[in-house]
Design an enzyme around this catalytic site. Structure first.
Site, short mmCIF file in Angstrom:
data_model
loop_
_atom_site.label_atom_id
_atom_site.label_comp_id
_atom_site.label_asym_id
_atom_site.label_seq_id
_atom_site.Cartn_x
_atom_site.Cartn_y
_atom_site.Cartn_z
N SER A 121 -24.82 93.39 76.13
CA SER A 121 -25.81 92.41 76.57
C SER A 121 -26.37 91.61 75.39
O SER A 121 -26.31 92.06 74.23
CB SER A 121 -26.96 93.14 77.28
OG SER A 121 -27.58 94.01 76.35
N CYS A 146 -17.91 89.74 81.97
CA CYS A 146 -18.63 88.75 81.17
C CYS A 146 -18.02 87.37 81.38
O CYS A 146 -18.62 86.36 81.05
CB CYS A 146 -18.60 89.11 79.71
SG CYS A 146 -16.97 88.92 79.00
N GLU A 185 -28.61 86.97 83.87
CA GLU A 185 -27.23 87.38 84.14
C GLU A 185 -27.33 88.50 85.19
O GLU A 185 -27.77 89.61 84.89
CB GLU A 185 -26.59 87.90 82.85
CG GLU A 185 -25.14 88.25 83.00
CD GLU A 185 -24.53 88.84 81.73
OE1 GLU A 185 -25.26 89.42 80.91
OE2 GLU A 185 -23.31 88.72 81.57
N PHE A 239 -20.06 98.98 79.27
CA PHE A 239 -19.48 99.77 80.36
C PHE A 239 -18.42 99.02 81.15
O PHE A 239 -17.60 99.63 81.84
CB PHE A 239 -20.59 100.23 81.33
CG PHE A 239 -20.99 99.15 82.31
CD1 PHE A 239 -20.26 98.96 83.49
CD2 PHE A 239 -22.06 98.30 82.07
CE1 PHE A 239 -20.59 97.95 84.39
CE2 PHE A 239 -22.40 97.29 82.95
CZ PHE A 239 -21.66 97.12 84.12
N GLU A 274 -22.02 104.95 77.08
CA GLU A 274 -22.35 106.29 77.57
C GLU A 274 -22.22 106.37 79.09
O GLU A 274 -22.26 107.44 79.67
CB GLU A 274 -23.75 106.70 77.11
CG GLU A 274 -24.92 105.93 77.71
CD GLU A 274 -25.17 104.58 77.02
OE1 GLU A 274 -24.22 103.96 76.51
OE2 GLU A 274 -26.34 104.14 77.03
N LYS A 299 -18.29 103.87 69.13
CA LYS A 299 -19.30 104.42 70.05
C LYS A 299 -19.09 103.77 71.42
O LYS A 299 -19.50 102.64 71.66
CB LYS A 299 -20.72 104.16 69.56
CG LYS A 299 -21.71 105.04 70.32
CD LYS A 299 -23.05 104.41 70.61
CE LYS A 299 -23.09 103.47 71.75
NZ LYS A 299 -22.93 104.05 73.10
P1 NAD Z 1 -25.48 97.01 76.98
O1 NAD Z 1 -25.94 96.01 76.00
O2 NAD Z 1 -26.50 97.70 77.83
O3 NAD Z 1 -24.68 98.20 76.23
C1 NAD Z 1 -23.72 97.91 75.25
C2 NAD Z 1 -23.76 99.03 74.21
O4 NAD Z 1 -25.03 99.04 73.58
C3 NAD Z 1 -23.54 100.41 74.80
O5 NAD Z 1 -22.66 101.13 73.98
C4 NAD Z 1 -24.94 101.01 74.82
O6 NAD Z 1 -24.94 102.40 74.60
C5 NAD Z 1 -25.66 100.32 73.69
N1 NAD Z 1 -27.09 100.11 73.97
C6 NAD Z 1 -27.68 99.95 75.18
N2 NAD Z 1 -29.01 99.76 75.03
C7 NAD Z 1 -29.25 99.79 73.71
C8 NAD Z 1 -30.43 99.64 72.92
N3 NAD Z 1 -31.62 99.44 73.47
N4 NAD Z 1 -30.32 99.71 71.56
C9 NAD Z 1 -29.12 99.91 70.99
N5 NAD Z 1 -27.98 100.08 71.70
C10 NAD Z 1 -28.04 100.02 73.03
O7 NAD Z 1 -24.35 96.30 77.87
P2 NAD Z 1 -23.66 96.85 79.18
O8 NAD Z 1 -24.64 96.82 80.29
O9 NAD Z 1 -22.93 98.11 78.89
O10 NAD Z 1 -22.55 95.72 79.41
C11 NAD Z 1 -22.77 94.55 80.13
C12 NAD Z 1 -23.13 93.40 79.23
O11 NAD Z 1 -22.08 93.19 78.29
C13 NAD Z 1 -23.25 92.07 79.96
O12 NAD Z 1 -24.33 91.37 79.43
C14 NAD Z 1 -21.95 91.35 79.66
O13 NAD Z 1 -22.00 89.95 79.73
C15 NAD Z 1 -21.71 91.81 78.28
N6 NAD Z 1 -20.30 91.67 77.93
C16 NAD Z 1 -19.97 90.64 77.11
C17 NAD Z 1 -18.64 90.45 76.78
C18 NAD Z 1 -18.24 89.32 75.88
O14 NAD Z 1 -17.11 89.33 75.42
N7 NAD Z 1 -19.10 88.34 75.62
C19 NAD Z 1 -17.66 91.31 77.29
C20 NAD Z 1 -18.06 92.35 78.12
C21 NAD Z 1 -19.39 92.53 78.42
#
Ligand code: NAD
Length: 500
Positions: free
Chosen positions: A230, A285, A385, A153, A180, A177
């Protein structure tokens, strides 16, 4: 569903279609709780149709001339540039970050699109002449097939643009994808991509959560999965996609530290720290949630706290806002809970940003800049985090001690050192075990001439997104070793061949 709230569409085979699902989720403005749209959790049939469209389109797209592919991205960068204000406004409304930050989010993605327009030189192979007598060897970097992207997000413009432009420019087709939580700016970018000339079926979009992600990791026609999000979800995606024989790259969670040496430029350092720790409400991040003050720099703390207290917490679209709302009510509860835990576990709360007053936006998910001192590596506020505007301050006696703290942390996304000593900077970049290093640069995210190179627990997979590395991720190297026989049966080279 009421008719007043628009629905987010799927993109399947060039058509924006309404999902037939019964499962929907609200896309909510985090400053006001206004429901902006409803996003579907696509059905299995719809998701399979998206992959099938991408498989079919690959048959022709893979052989499309480089110049045709490149010109689409030349046009695309122009369209993004022309629409950047509108894109930023959509992003701010659904995600919360300030308008200048939202424009930055779009701009950093735009830079990748510009890079994709250089695909001609990026996707060139190598040739070695006469590896044996009369034998040449060369490589082709051929597209893989259908590739998939799963995005978080926090950068709903930049991160989708890390993925599909480079994959498609290489000759692959794509199923995206988006998060959401804030899919609307991503969808506007996808509309512009079609307007730029991406043919039907080459780019497809599905919406959803766990089921959609699992389908992309399992579908036999998908060859590569790029994930950003994450650590917990990224690890799951990496394992599942890899077990299914796919390429996977997962850019994941972080806990970035910076070190401040007493010889640093004080005002520059403090201002940079404020932006990196509290900007985008700490939801980057590459944010800096931990600062290690070395020696005399520890005396700068009161000034840092006063500067942080002066930052303006307000809705992202209001002029002069420094810190907008966090993305959701549950994110706010989590952050407030972690702050409470920090106090419980013995850290000193020198600036408490909980429950700020934001006139006109009383329902918004706001938390102001928050600073803890006396933070130790055992505390939850250090280990987790937080992904909010919360800064933990630690002390070290010297640079070596500070480097040791950072290297003991499992994450390796980003780090920074503030100093005016070249020798200290040289030691830091040499000894620090983190993939992206800033020297007097707080958020050292590489431009797309390079690749994003987070390391250790922040990354799974060998190759990073964008830059040169992603060309290797999205292509299969084929090595051709070639010899041509002359007509002359003696094998003696006929040097009088004439070209007809
Ligand atoms: P998230 O992991 O909750 O969601 C990422 C994606 O995974 C979304 O599209 C979501 O729909 C899907 N998802 C969520 N829960 C899931 C599950 N249980 N099973 C399968 N898919 C699932 O991450 P977020 O909260 O949207 O974003 C923040 C996180 O992203 C932070 O940890 C941040 O550090 C990380 N991030 C990392 C980078 C990088 O380049 N290292 C860049 C941006 C964000």
């Amino acid at each position: 569903m009421t008719n007043a709230v628009p629905t987010v569409k799927l993109l399947i085979n060039g058509e924006f279609v309404e999902s037939k699902t019964t499962q929907w989720r609200d896309v909510v403005n985090p400053a006001t709780q206004e429901v902006l749209a409803r996003v579907p959790f696509a059905t299995a049939e719809e998701m399979n149709a998206a992959v099938a469209a991408a498989s079919e389109a690959f048959k022709t797209w893979r052989k499309t001339p480089i110049g045709v592919r490149a010109r689409i991205f030349l046009k695309y960068q122009q369209l993004i540039r022309e629409n950047i204000k509108e894109l930023a406004a959509i992003l701010t409304a659904e995600q919360g970050k300030t308008l200048p930050d939202a424009e930055g989010d779009v701009f950093r993605g735009l830079e990748v699109v510009e890079h994709a327009a250089n695909i001609g030189t990026l996707q060139m192979g190598e040739l070695a002449n006469n590896v044996a007598t009369g034998v040449d060897t060369y490589t082709l970097l051929q597209p893989l097939g259908v590739c998939a992207g799963i995005t978080p997000f926090n950068f709903p413009a930049m991160i989708p643009l890390w993925m599909f432009p480079m994959a498609i420019a290489c000759g692959n087709t794509f199923v995206l994808k988006p998060s959401e939580q804030d899919p609307m700016v991503t969808m506007r970018l996808v509309e512009l991509a079609l307007e730029a000339g991406i043919p039907k079926g080459v780019l497809n979009v599905i919406h959803g959560g766990v089921d959609a992600v699992n389908l992309l990791c399992d579908h036999p026609d998908i060859k590569a999965v790029s994930f950003v999000g994450s650590t917990k979800v990224g690890t799951h995606v990496y394992n599942r996609a890899s077990l299914n024989g796919k390429r996977a790259q997962c850019m994941m969670g972080a806990k970035n530290h910076c070190i401040v040496l007493p010889d640093a430029n004080k005002q520059q350092t403090l201002n940079n720290l404020l932006g990196a720790s509290f900007g985008a409400a700490g939801q980057r991040c590459m944010a800096l949630p931990v600062v290690i003050l070395v020696g005399e720099a520890q005396k700068w703390l009161p000034e840092l706290v006063e500067k942080a207290r002066a930052l303006k917490v307000n809705a992202g679209h209001e002029a002069g806002t420094d810190v907008g709302p966090v993305v959701s009510c549950s994110a706010l509860d989590r952050i407030n809970g972690l702050i409470a835990k920090g106090v419980e576990e013995g850290a000193t709360l020198v600036l408490d940003g909980r429950n700020p007053t934001v006139p006109g936006y009383e329902k918004g998910n706001f938390v102001g800049p928050t600073i803890f001192t006396d933070v130790t590596p055992q505390m939850s506020i250090y280990q987790e985090e937080i992904f909010g505007p919360v800064l933990g301050v630690m002390n070290a006696a010297n640079l070596d001690e500070a480097i040791a703290i950072i290297n003991a942390n499992p994450n390796g996304n980003g780090t920074a050192l503030f100093t005016s000593s070249g020798a200290a900077a040289r030691r830091f970049q040499e000894d620090i075990d983190v993939g992206q290093v800033g020297i007097n640069v707080p958020i050292p995210v590489p431009v797309p001439l390079f690749s994003f190179s987070g390391s250790r627990a922040s990354k799974l997979g060998d190759l990073g997104p964008y830059g040169k590395q992603v060309i290797l991720f999205y292509t299969q190297t084929k090595t051709v070793t070639e010899r041509w026989f002359e007509d002359d049966e003696t094998g003696v080279l006929n040097t009088t061949i004439t070209l007809k």
